[in-house]
Design a protein around this motif. Sequence first.
Motif, mmCIF file in Angstrom:
data_model
loop_
_atom_site.group_PDB
_atom_site.id
_atom_site.type_symbol
_atom_site.label_atom_id
_atom_site.label_comp_id
_atom_site.label_asym_id
_atom_site.label_seq_id
_atom_site.Cartn_x
_atom_site.Cartn_y
_atom_site.Cartn_z
ATOM 1 N N CYS A 105 4.096 -6.494 -1.935
ATOM 2 C CA CYS A 105 3.105 -5.673 -2.647
ATOM 3 C C CYS A 105 2.304 -4.815 -1.672
ATOM 4 C CB CYS A 105 2.193 -6.576 -3.471
ATOM 5 S SG CYS A 105 1.120 -5.673 -4.581
ATOM 6 N N LYS A 106 1.854 -5.417 -0.585
ATOM 7 C CA LYS A 106 1.066 -4.692 0.414
ATOM 8 C C LYS A 106 1.869 -3.531 1.004
ATOM 9 C CE LYS A 106 0.646 -6.552 4.441
ATOM 10 N NZ LYS A 106 0.331 -7.405 5.589
ATOM 11 N N ILE A 107 3.125 -3.785 1.333
ATOM 12 C CA ILE A 107 3.961 -2.743 1.944
ATOM 13 C C ILE A 107 4.301 -1.651 0.931
ATOM 14 C CG2 ILE A 107 6.243 -2.300 2.946
ATOM 15 C CD1 ILE A 107 5.890 -4.936 4.493
ATOM 16 N N SER A 108 4.568 -2.036 -0.314
ATOM 17 C CA SER A 108 4.880 -1.007 -1.318
ATOM 18 C C SER A 108 3.685 -0.081 -1.535
ATOM 19 C CB SER A 108 5.319 -1.649 -2.629
ATOM 20 O OG SER A 108 4.231 -2.220 -3.309
ATOM 21 N N ARG A 109 2.472 -0.620 -1.468
ATOM 22 C CA ARG A 109 1.271 0.217 -1.619
ATOM 23 C C ARG A 109 1.108 1.198 -0.463
ATOM 24 N NH1 ARG A 109 -2.285 -4.527 -2.744
ATOM 25 N NH2 ARG A 109 -1.589 -5.191 -4.781
ATOM 26 N N LYS A 110 1.563 0.789 0.729
ATOM 27 C CA LYS A 110 1.493 1.703 1.878
ATOM 28 C C LYS A 110 2.494 2.835 1.728
ATOM 29 C CE LYS A 110 -0.174 -1.612 5.268
ATOM 30 N NZ LYS A 110 0.155 -2.369 6.489
ATOM 31 N N ILE A 111 3.652 2.527 1.175
ATOM 32 C CA ILE A 111 4.703 3.532 1.020
ATOM 33 C C ILE A 111 4.379 4.501 -0.108
ATOM 34 C CG2 ILE A 111 7.123 3.871 0.365
ATOM 35 C CD1 ILE A 111 7.680 1.147 1.681
ATOM 36 N N ALA A 112 3.924 3.957 -1.231
ATOM 37 C CA ALA A 112 3.704 4.784 -2.420
ATOM 38 C C ALA A 112 2.474 4.278 -3.174
ATOM 39 C CB ALA A 112 4.936 4.753 -3.311
ATOM 40 N N PRO A 113 1.286 4.625 -2.710
ATOM 41 C CA PRO A 113 0.064 4.163 -3.378
ATOM 42 C C PRO A 113 0.019 4.593 -4.844
ATOM 43 C CG PRO A 113 -0.450 5.296 -1.315
ATOM 44 C CD PRO A 113 1.009 5.484 -1.575
ATOM 45 N N GLY A 114 -0.293 3.647 -5.716
ATOM 46 C CA GLY A 114 -0.410 3.941 -7.140
ATOM 47 C C GLY A 114 0.888 3.885 -7.907
ATOM 48 N N TRP A 115 2.000 3.723 -7.223
ATOM 49 C CA TRP A 115 3.297 3.646 -7.889
ATOM 50 C C TRP A 115 3.587 2.225 -8.335
ATOM 51 C CZ3 TRP A 115 7.821 6.782 -5.369
ATOM 52 C CH2 TRP A 115 7.485 8.142 -5.326
ATOM 53 N N GLU A 116 4.509 2.112 -9.276
ATOM 54 C CA GLU A 116 5.016 0.811 -9.710
ATOM 55 C C GLU A 116 6.170 0.428 -8.781
ATOM 56 O OE1 GLU A 116 3.782 -0.909 -12.402
ATOM 57 O OE2 GLU A 116 2.292 0.703 -12.603
ATOM 58 N N PHE A 117 6.461 -0.874 -8.718
ATOM 59 C CA PHE A 117 7.634 -1.282 -7.948
ATOM 60 C C PHE A 117 8.164 -2.598 -8.479
ATOM 61 C CE2 PHE A 117 4.952 -4.241 -5.802
ATOM 62 C CZ PHE A 117 5.759 -5.093 -5.049
ATOM 63 N N GLU A 118 9.462 -2.781 -8.293
ATOM 64 C CA GLU A 118 10.124 -4.031 -8.654
ATOM 65 C C GLU A 118 11.118 -4.370 -7.566
ATOM 66 O OE1 GLU A 118 11.301 -5.274 -12.388
ATOM 67 O OE2 GLU A 118 9.703 -4.243 -13.448
ATOM 68 N N THR A 119 11.390 -5.664 -7.451
ATOM 69 C CA THR A 119 12.296 -6.170 -6.419
ATOM 70 C C THR A 119 13.219 -7.208 -7.045
ATOM 71 O OG1 THR A 119 10.877 -8.025 -5.829
ATOM 72 C CG2 THR A 119 10.436 -5.927 -4.723
ATOM 73 N N ASN A 120 14.128 -7.697 -6.239
ATOM 74 C CA ASN A 120 15.007 -8.749 -6.739
ATOM 75 C C ASN A 120 14.779 -10.080 -6.019
ATOM 76 O OD1 ASN A 120 16.264 -8.067 -4.324
ATOM 77 N ND2 ASN A 120 18.322 -8.311 -5.151
ATOM 78 N N TYR A 121 13.537 -10.380 -5.642
ATOM 79 C CA TYR A 121 13.218 -11.655 -4.990
ATOM 80 C C TYR A 121 13.575 -12.855 -5.869
ATOM 81 C CZ TYR A 121 10.721 -9.268 -1.252
ATOM 82 O OH TYR A 121 10.404 -8.476 -0.188
ATOM 83 N N ALA A 122 13.513 -12.711 -7.164
ATOM 84 C CA ALA A 122 13.852 -13.828 -8.057
ATOM 85 C C ALA A 122 15.322 -14.217 -7.924
ATOM 86 C CB ALA A 122 13.536 -13.468 -9.506
ATOM 87 N N SER A 123 16.163 -13.274 -7.545
ATOM 88 C CA SER A 123 17.605 -13.530 -7.402
ATOM 89 C C SER A 123 18.050 -13.636 -5.949
ATOM 90 C CB SER A 123 18.402 -12.403 -8.061
ATOM 91 O OG SER A 123 18.070 -12.295 -9.416
ATOM 92 N N ALA A 124 17.265 -13.094 -5.042
ATOM 93 C CA ALA A 124 17.603 -13.098 -3.615
ATOM 94 C C ALA A 124 16.334 -13.365 -2.822
ATOM 95 C CB ALA A 124 18.213 -11.768 -3.206
ATOM 96 N N VAL A 125 16.312 -14.452 -2.111
ATOM 97 C CA VAL A 125 15.107 -14.886 -1.399
ATOM 98 C C VAL A 125 14.528 -13.787 -0.517
ATOM 99 C CG1 VAL A 125 14.215 -16.568 0.271
ATOM 100 C CG2 VAL A 125 15.860 -17.285 -1.451
ATOM 101 N N ASN A 126 15.378 -13.000 0.088
ATOM 102 C CA ASN A 126 14.898 -11.958 0.999
ATOM 103 C C ASN A 126 14.672 -10.606 0.324
ATOM 104 O OD1 ASN A 126 17.593 -11.572 0.570
ATOM 105 N ND2 ASN A 126 18.155 -11.320 2.712
#
Length: 187
Positions: free
Chosen positions: A45-66
């Motif tokens: 979350c912290k890194i995504s805010r640095k890349i694109a402040p105010g944007w939404e983001f999703e990841t696949n941590y639930a399926s892949a630990v990394n």
Amino acid sequence: MSWLAWNVRGLNKRYKQKEIATYHKENKVKLVGLVETRVKDHNACKISRKIAPGWEFETNYASAVNGRVWILWDSVVYHIKSIQQEAQLLHYNVVSRNQAIDCDMTVVYGYNTIEKRKELCQQLAGISQKESKPWIIWGDFNSLLCPQDRLYGTPVTSIEIKDIVECVQNLMLNELPWKGDYYTWTN
């Protein structure tokens, strides 16, 4: 409107975060797919805010630990709806707020082994059977489509490329033109 797929090979480095942030701002990119982030879940979350402040983001941590695959988007421009998350892909419906774009998108980061990539091909085949909208797949399959895709090193064997070539042919996929270097990584 531009979209960007980027193999970042480790997003923990500030210079990579800054490079992506600068690029998407300067080029008015409103949707970004990132693969091989190598970021721990608690830092995402912290890194995504640095890349694109105010944007939404999703990841696949639930399926892949990394968290192998991320997508980030400007929610003022796009509405994104999750359809499927796997260790090697994120699959979404993308609709622009002005209704000019309505398609499905899959961001891929394939495993390094032939056996694991077979799972990816099976998952993509399953997605294709349900597809009724325009569909774009982008990312890094971690596989070669033809021997010319390897510049140096051991010669490409037919076993290495057989499954991905069949996957591309069976799904009737085409490579789209891109900008940038053809060879961007080496051992």
